[in-house]
Design a protein around this motif. Sequence first.
Motif, short mmCIF file in Angstrom:
data_model
loop_
_atom_site.label_atom_id
_atom_site.label_comp_id
_atom_site.label_asym_id
_atom_site.label_seq_id
_atom_site.Cartn_x
_atom_site.Cartn_y
_atom_site.Cartn_z
N LYS A 33 0.85 -1.21 0.00
CA LYS A 33 0.00 0.00 0.00
C LYS A 33 0.88 1.25 0.00
CE LYS A 33 -3.68 -2.26 2.70
NZ LYS A 33 -4.48 -2.58 1.53
N ALA A 35 1.00 5.80 -1.23
CA ALA A 35 0.77 6.72 -2.34
C ALA A 35 1.64 6.40 -3.54
CB ALA A 35 1.02 8.16 -1.88
N PHE A 37 2.99 3.53 -4.29
CA PHE A 37 2.53 2.28 -4.87
C PHE A 37 1.28 2.50 -5.73
CE2 PHE A 37 -0.29 -1.49 -4.38
CZ PHE A 37 0.40 -2.32 -5.25
N SER A 38 0.38 3.36 -5.26
CA SER A 38 -0.82 3.68 -6.05
C SER A 38 -0.45 4.31 -7.38
CB SER A 38 -1.73 4.62 -5.26
OG SER A 38 -2.21 4.00 -4.08
N GLU A 39 0.57 5.15 -7.36
CA GLU A 39 1.05 5.76 -8.61
C GLU A 39 1.57 4.69 -9.57
OE1 GLU A 39 4.62 8.77 -10.15
OE2 GLU A 39 4.04 8.76 -8.02
N GLU A 41 0.69 1.45 -9.60
CA GLU A 41 -0.44 0.65 -10.07
C GLU A 41 -1.18 1.34 -11.20
OE1 GLU A 41 -2.96 -0.46 -6.71
OE2 GLU A 41 -2.53 -2.53 -7.28
N THR A 42 -1.40 2.64 -11.07
CA THR A 42 -2.08 3.41 -12.12
C THR A 42 -1.29 3.36 -13.42
OG1 THR A 42 -3.04 4.91 -10.46
CG2 THR A 42 -2.97 5.69 -12.75
N ARG A 45 -1.48 -0.12 -15.11
CA ARG A 45 -2.76 -0.31 -15.80
C ARG A 45 -2.80 0.48 -17.11
NH1 ARG A 45 -5.03 -0.12 -10.52
NH2 ARG A 45 -5.37 2.13 -10.75
N HIS A 53 0.92 -10.58 -8.52
CA HIS A 53 0.98 -10.30 -7.08
C HIS A 53 1.42 -11.57 -6.36
CE1 HIS A 53 -1.65 -7.04 -8.54
NE2 HIS A 53 -1.12 -6.36 -7.53
#
Length: 245
Positions: A33, A35, A37-39, A41-42, A45, A53
């Motif tokens: 998890k 911020a 990591f979210s970048e 993942e985006t 995609r 995973h």
Amino acid sequence: MQKDYQIFGIRAVIEAIHAGKAIDKVFIQKGLKGALFSELETLLRKEQINVSHVPLEKLDRLSKKNHQGVIAHISPVEFHSLETLVINTVESGETPFFLLLDQLSDVRNFGAIIRTAECTGVHGIIVQNKGGAPVTADTVKTSAGAVFNVPICKVDHIKDAVFYMQASGIQVVAATEKTEDMIYDVPLDVPLAIVMGAEDKGISPSVMKSADHRAKLPMYGNIGSLNVSVACGVFLYEVIRQRKK
């Protein structure tokens, strides 16, 4: 996985993607998890990069370095545009000869197939962006370096490549035991693309349905199938035999 083909850490992988590196697959620790990591993942995609995973133990086996829960595998080869490759082949005056691999998963089978494809003059190999075997150090080794001589294209779906081949005047032949037509009875001296399926489930139903022809190899033993790289070799050399007539 050869260390020269690895990138470690979230930020390093993000920068590699922005730099246009040919990333084949990214291994991500389950439950990661944050911020940054979210970048990542985006971005993954958006670029439709293959992701797996996995538990932390898997990442630790891949590398002893501080991977921050993320390891990316860089392809040792640059991938080609399917459209450009087909157009250039057609315009060359040679009879097109392509190979479509429908989610083949074993990197050594992939390498062996590339080696045979190079020996038989295949103009290019098309694989699916997700679900197929990546080009790894094992692929390079098993191919005996042929991976650097045969253009490889990635597409979102093999079916899209089938439709593009057909629109370009190239007939698509599915290698499958689910037919009565023997390989020797199907014309292979035409502009051609052969489809080989995955080791466990063969060619997907949608791709099978879209093919122009289906062809099988004669089997006389008790075992019902050949290794996919061996079967592919027989198909490719039957193309050569027919074209040498």
